[in-house]
Design a protein around this motif. Structure first.
Motif, PDB file in Angstrom:
ATOM      1  N   ASP A   1     -16.028  10.235   9.183  1.00 50.59           N
ATOM      2  CA  ASP A   1     -17.140  11.176   9.003  1.00 50.59           C
ATOM      3  C   ASP A   1     -16.810  12.298   8.019  1.00 50.59           C
ATOM      4  OD1 ASP A   1     -18.741   9.770  10.760  1.00 50.59           O
ATOM      5  OD2 ASP A   1     -18.036  10.906  12.496  1.00 50.59           O
ATOM      6  N   ARG A   2     -15.548  12.716   7.968  1.00 51.21           N
ATOM      7  CA  ARG A   2     -15.175  13.814   7.072  1.00 51.21           C
ATOM      8  C   ARG A   2     -15.264  13.416   5.608  1.00 51.21           C
ATOM      9  NH1 ARG A   2      -9.562  15.647   8.119  1.00 51.21           N
ATOM     10  NH2 ARG A   2      -9.274  13.431   8.428  1.00 51.21           N
ATOM     11  N   SER A   3     -14.767  12.219   5.267  1.00 55.47           N
ATOM     12  CA  SER A   3     -14.736  11.813   3.862  1.00 55.47           C
ATOM     13  C   SER A   3     -15.904  10.925   3.471  1.00 55.47           C
ATOM     14  CB  SER A   3     -13.430  11.080   3.555  1.00 55.47           C
ATOM     15  OG  SER A   3     -13.384   9.852   4.256  1.00 55.47           O
ATOM     16  N   GLY A   4     -16.551  10.305   4.462  1.00 58.02           N
ATOM     17  CA  GLY A   4     -17.629   9.374   4.157  1.00 58.02           C
ATOM     18  C   GLY A   4     -17.141   8.008   3.703  1.00 58.02           C
ATOM     19  N   LEU A   5     -15.835   7.741   3.871  1.00 57.46           N
ATOM     20  CA  LEU A   5     -15.264   6.457   3.463  1.00 57.46           C
ATOM     21  C   LEU A   5     -15.274   5.468   4.625  1.00 57.46           C
ATOM     22  CD1 LEU A   5     -12.158   7.729   1.472  1.00 57.46           C
ATOM     23  CD2 LEU A   5     -14.368   6.980   0.570  1.00 57.46           C
ATOM     24  N   VAL A   6     -15.249   4.196   4.292  1.00 56.47           N
ATOM     25  CA  VAL A   6     -15.219   3.125   5.287  1.00 56.47           C
ATOM     26  C   VAL A   6     -14.010   2.242   5.014  1.00 56.47           C
ATOM     27  CG1 VAL A   6     -16.439   1.112   6.201  1.00 56.47           C
ATOM     28  CG2 VAL A   6     -17.731   3.120   5.501  1.00 56.47           C
ATOM     29  N   ALA A   7     -13.234   1.943   6.050  1.00 51.42           N
ATOM     30  CA  ALA A   7     -12.113   1.015   5.948  1.00 51.42           C
ATOM     31  C   ALA A   7     -12.516  -0.277   6.637  1.00 51.42           C
ATOM     32  CB  ALA A   7     -10.876   1.597   6.599  1.00 51.42           C
ATOM     33  N   VAL A   8     -12.275  -1.405   5.975  1.00 53.92           N
ATOM     34  CA  VAL A   8     -12.656  -2.712   6.508  1.00 53.92           C
ATOM     35  C   VAL A   8     -11.414  -3.586   6.583  1.00 53.92           C
ATOM     36  CG1 VAL A   8     -14.099  -4.757   6.168  1.00 53.92           C
ATOM     37  CG2 VAL A   8     -14.936  -2.517   5.462  1.00 53.92           C
ATOM     38  N   GLY A   9     -11.221  -4.259   7.711  1.00 59.48           N
ATOM     39  CA  GLY A   9     -10.113  -5.192   7.892  1.00 59.48           C
ATOM     40  C   GLY A   9     -10.643  -6.540   8.321  1.00 59.48           C
ATOM     41  N   GLY A  10      -9.901  -7.579   7.979  1.00 55.17           N
ATOM     42  CA  GLY A  10     -10.367  -8.916   8.329  1.00 55.17           C
ATOM     43  C   GLY A  10      -9.255  -9.939   8.340  1.00 55.17           C
ATOM     44  N   ASP A  11      -9.650 -11.194   8.280  1.00 51.75           N
ATOM     45  CA  ASP A  11      -8.728 -12.315   8.375  1.00 51.75           C
ATOM     46  C   ASP A  11      -8.940 -13.239   7.185  1.00 51.75           C
ATOM     47  OD1 ASP A  11      -6.964 -14.271   9.229  1.00 51.75           O
ATOM     48  OD2 ASP A  11      -8.322 -15.086  10.733  1.00 51.75           O
ATOM     49  N   LEU A  12      -7.884 -13.479   6.405  1.00 51.69           N
ATOM     50  CA  LEU A  12      -7.967 -14.397   5.272  1.00 51.69           C
ATOM     51  C   LEU A  12      -7.854 -15.858   5.699  1.00 51.69           C
ATOM     52  CD1 LEU A  12      -5.728 -12.567   2.654  1.00 51.69           C
ATOM     53  CD2 LEU A  12      -8.201 -12.865   2.590  1.00 51.69           C
ATOM     54  N   GLY A  13      -7.481 -16.090   6.938  1.00 50.67           N
ATOM     55  CA  GLY A  13      -7.248 -17.451   7.392  1.00 50.67           C
ATOM     56  C   GLY A  13      -5.815 -17.842   7.105  1.00 50.67           C
ATOM     57  N   SER A  14      -5.477 -19.087   7.355  1.00 56.90           N
ATOM     58  CA  SER A  14      -4.099 -19.515   7.119  1.00 56.90           C
ATOM     59  C   SER A  14      -3.890 -19.759   5.629  1.00 56.90           C
ATOM     60  CB  SER A  14      -3.788 -20.788   7.906  1.00 56.90           C
ATOM     61  OG  SER A  14      -4.657 -21.833   7.496  1.00 56.90           O
ATOM     62  N   LEU A  15      -2.762 -19.283   5.130  1.00 55.84           N
ATOM     63  CA  LEU A  15      -2.408 -19.510   3.741  1.00 55.84           C
ATOM     64  C   LEU A  15      -1.607 -20.793   3.666  1.00 55.84           C
ATOM     65  CD1 LEU A  15      -1.364 -15.879   2.807  1.00 55.84           C
ATOM     66  CD2 LEU A  15      -3.559 -16.985   2.425  1.00 55.84           C
ATOM     67  N   GLN A  16      -1.973 -21.678   2.742  1.00 53.13           N
ATOM     68  CA  GLN A  16      -1.336 -22.982   2.690  1.00 53.13           C
ATOM     69  C   GLN A  16      -1.120 -23.384   1.251  1.00 53.13           C
ATOM     70  OE1 GLN A  16      -3.550 -26.005   4.699  1.00 53.13           O
ATOM     71  NE2 GLN A  16      -2.126 -27.605   4.201  1.00 53.13           N
TER      72      GLN A  16
END
Length: 54
Positions: free
Chosen positions: A29-44
């Motif tokens: 709320d202070r900066s107005g920024l959003v952090a997003v995390g996720g899953d790339l799946g298995s790397l092969q």
């Protein structure tokens, strides 16, 4: 004054390409920024195209 983030490069096409499938998002709320995390799946790596394969 709140610093404005600078976009330097895009790693892939489409929304959230850098994090794969988005699974969590947090807004500051202070900066107005959003952090997003996720899953790339298995790397092969298939192993084709090595020097020993030819």
């Amino acid at each position: 004054m709140i610093p404005v983030p600078t976009l330097r490069r895009v790693f892939g096409g489409g929304p959230f390409a850098e994090v794969g499938e988005p699974s969590v998002a947090v807004a500051d709320d202070r900066s107005g920024l959003v952090a997003v995390g996720g899953d790339l799946g298995s790397l092969q790596w298939s192993g084709s195209g090595t020097a020993a394969a030819g």
